[in-house]
Every structure is written in C-alpha cells, then in structure tokens.
Design a protein around this motif. Structure first.
Motif: not given
Length: 112
Positions: A79, A94, A96
């Motif tokens: 992040t 983010s 991810s």
C-alpha cells in the motif's frame, strides 16, 4: 503512545521531529542549532513503515492546515498513499494483486 497519528500531531505541536534525540537515536548533540526543530509549519507531515494507513487534518494556532499521514510498510501491505497537494485529500492505493510470496508466476509469463 501507540497511535502513530497522535505521535505525529504531538511532535508537530512541540515543533520537534525527534524530541528524545540524541538519547534514543544514533545521532550526536548539536551545539548551535538543532536540525530536528521545525522552522516553519509544514503542509504535509508523514511517517513511514507504520502498521496501517491513516490520515488526519489538523489546524494550527495561526489557522495553518496540516495533513498528517501514516504510510504503511509497503513490503508488508503493498500500500502507498496518494496526496492531492491542492486540497490535502489523501487516500491509500493498494498494489496487492499478488504478494511477494507468490512463486507461481507461470500464468503471467514471468516464471522460470
């Protein structure tokens, strides 16, 4: 103190980035000037490698507006933070999609 935003606010209000230096940091005492003292009030004040994202706008005694931001540890959270310098709006972003622990990248054409 546990809350990183509270720590940022406190150090900003006392106008000192590291009030316990040199006792708790690997630095030496300064004779004539202290480089950790705020000469002017910043617009954005942040710290990195925190457990989570946080942001807060505070007002100073002369109606200064300061954005406090805690930026999480990128290697653990994937992040980052986006800051609009005109409005001082802040939001996390983010990355991810997959973590560093994912070894199977064959479907992406990136694996061995």
């Amino acid at each position: 103190m546990e809350d990183h935003l509270e720590i940022l606010e406190w150090t900003l209000r006392v106008r000192h980035i590291s009030p316990t230096a040199p006792d708790t940091l690997g630095c030496y005492p300064f004779y004539k000037t202290d480089p950790f003292i705020f000469a002017e009030c910043p617009h954005v004040y942040f710290c990195g490698s925190t457990p989570s994202f946080g942001s807060k706008i505070i007002r100073g005694p002369e109606d200064q507006k300061v954005l406090l931001v805690t930026v999480p540890d990128f290697s653990a959270t994937q992040t980052a933070c986006l800051v609009n310098l005109r409005s001082l709006a802040c939001q996390p972003i983010s990355f991810s999609g997959f973590g560093a622990e994912d070894d199977d990248l064959g479907g992406l054409g990136l694996g061995p």
